[in-house]
Design a protein around this motif. Structure first.
Motif: not given
Length: 489
Positions: A129-143
């Protein structure tokens, strides 16, 4: 003005030749050990300074950890493949520009974390299942925020700790940064990418020194035609002896004697040691007398990591038009990523890039099993993936000519070890990415240390012959600035 400078150089060379003749035919000479980027660069600079140079290389090719393969009918780099810092300040930029070699910019950000733009990721879970791009960006900021918080941890601890332990402390303190479920898996993927940058596992990377590398502006550029044209240009006209594995380096006040595996010996006024850090650690080369304790300590204190490439060549493209395909998982060892070379080069190729423990585990497999491992990961996210028509597998960790990919800062060790490894010992001069305190682990780091070692060596050798001309410019000169050819799709 150019004609005048050229005549001045010819005059100096003429004076050197006449003095050489008066010494009954002897002339300054240097042996360069290792025909990787640093060694070839040093040899090129020394030869251009009218010093006799012999390059001894253990492999049957030049380039070292620069390895452009043409098995598929087009260039694919199995080793170094990026120019990190696409800018005029990069010492390699003038040479690449003059050669007209194109770059594909994978990111305009010069960050360690984002060598590819966030919008060009396609991440999937292990169910496909592809991860929603919004979540990828959000987690990147958290990282990124977690890394910023780790700076506070670094200031609090007098002793160095690992990046992994620092993150654990941050998550204990900041419940809002503790992620669960799919978001946690994406966070692990970001950490996996960070491990890839250092070619090491998070538990071995120094919190104190992980960000000490000087990051040049301009982002990251992939060498579309590979690095081999650059190394071939530098090597033109050099006396390079392939399949010459050095076993002993003996230094004396009057010169050096180098012995190779078949017992042959070479003598010169000085030597440039430009072998990988992993080879120095393995003590394949014996130094007589032995290297000073501070030099041995520098070799021991620096880490050498592993990152490999499993290159899968397909008949046609069946994947999304992004730069990176990734698999997110519960821990970094089960995360993975594929570089999409089609986006940069137009060829239907994906490159699986394991690092650290994962790379070590896969290196134990035969090539066909390693390729199958990579393809199995791909099938996890793209069930309809077609079988590759060919593959290539690198083995940087087990290769006796490298014993690793590139250097990194180990926990509890000083970043100054890079500089200590560079410092000459009598008439031995050291070069390579692991001797670059500013640009470790990079091709431009290897290139710049090759120039510096050559300049230091030239001064030492000519001083001995009484030919040192303080009016001569340093060999580390600014080149003609030619704009880099950069694409972005």
């Amino acid at each position: 003005m150019e004609a005048k400078n050229r005549n001045n150089r010819q005059l100096r060379q003429g004076l050197c030749s006449s003095r050489t003749e008066r010494r009954s035919g002897t002339s300054p000479s240097v042996i360069v050990i290792g025909a990787g980027f640093a060694g070839i660069t040093a040899a090129r600079a020394l030869l251009d300074a009218s010093i006799q140079v012999t390059v001894l290389e253990s492999r049957d090719r030049i380039g070292g950890r620069v390895c452009t393969d043409y098995t598929f009918g087009f260039p694919v780099d199995l080793g170094a493949s990026w120019l990190h810092g696409v800018c005029d300040e990069n010492p390699l930029a003038p040479l690449i520009g003059r050669l007209g070699l194109p770059l594909y910019r994978t990111s305009g950000d010069n960050s360690v974390l984002y060598d590819h733009d966030l919008e060009s990721y396609a991440l999937y879970d292990t169910e496909g299942n592809q991860v929603p791009q919004e979540l990828v960006t959000k987690v990147g900021l958290a990282f990124e925020e977690a890394l910023q918080e780790s700076e506070k941890v670094r200031k609090e601890f007098s002793e160095d700790i690992s990046i992994k332990r620092a993150f654990s402390i941050v998550f204990e303190r900041r419940s809002d940064l503790r992620l669960e479920g799919l978001a946690h898996k994406v966070l692990q993927w970001y950490l996996c990418r960070m491990e890839g940058w250092f070619s090491a596992d998070a538990e071995t990377i120094s919190l104190k020194n992980w960000d000490q590398e000087v990051l040049l502006p301009g982002g990251h550029g992939l060498m579309v035609r590979g690095y081999l044209p650059v190394i071939n240009t530098l090597a033109r006209g050099l006396d390079i002896r392939l399949n010459h594995r050095v076993t002993t380096v003996s230094r004396h006040h009057h010169g050096v004697k180098v012995t190779v595996e078949d017992g042959s010996t070479f003598v010169a006024d000085a030597a440039v040691i430009a072998v990988p850090l992993g080879v120095l650690k393995a003590k394949i080369i014996q130094f007589e007398p032995k290297l000073p304790d501070w030099k041995e300590a520098a070799i021991s204190d620096l880490g050498v990591g592993i990152e490999n490439k499993i290159v899968l060549h397909f008949e046609k493209v069946f994947w999304p038009n992004v730069e990176f395909l990734g698999v997110v998982a519960e821990d970094t060892h089960r995360c993975s990523y594929f570089l999409n070379l089609h986006k940069a080069t137009g060829h239907p190729v994906l490159v699986y890039m394991p690092a650290g423990k994962l790379a070590r585990d896969i290196e134990k497999m035969p090539d066909d099993a390693a390729a199958n491992c990579a393809f199995t990961q791909l099938k996890t996210i793209l069930p309809d993936a077609s079988m590759p028509i060919n593959y290539l597998v690198s083995h940087w960790g087990s290769d006796v000519n490298s014993f690793g990919a590139y250097s990194y800062d180990k926990v509890g060790k000083s970043h100054d070890s890079y500089e200590k490894l560079r410092v000459p010992v009598d008439n031995l001069f050291f070069a390579g990415e692991a001797t670059s305190i500013n640009f470790p682990g990079s091709v431009h780091g290897a290139y710049s240390t090759g120039l510096q070692a050559a300049d230091d060596c030239r001064m030492r050798v000519l001083e001995r012959y009484g030919e040192l001309d303080l009016l001569l410019p340093s060999m580390v000169e600014d080149g003609i600035c030619v704009p880099l050819l950069i694409s972005r799709m």
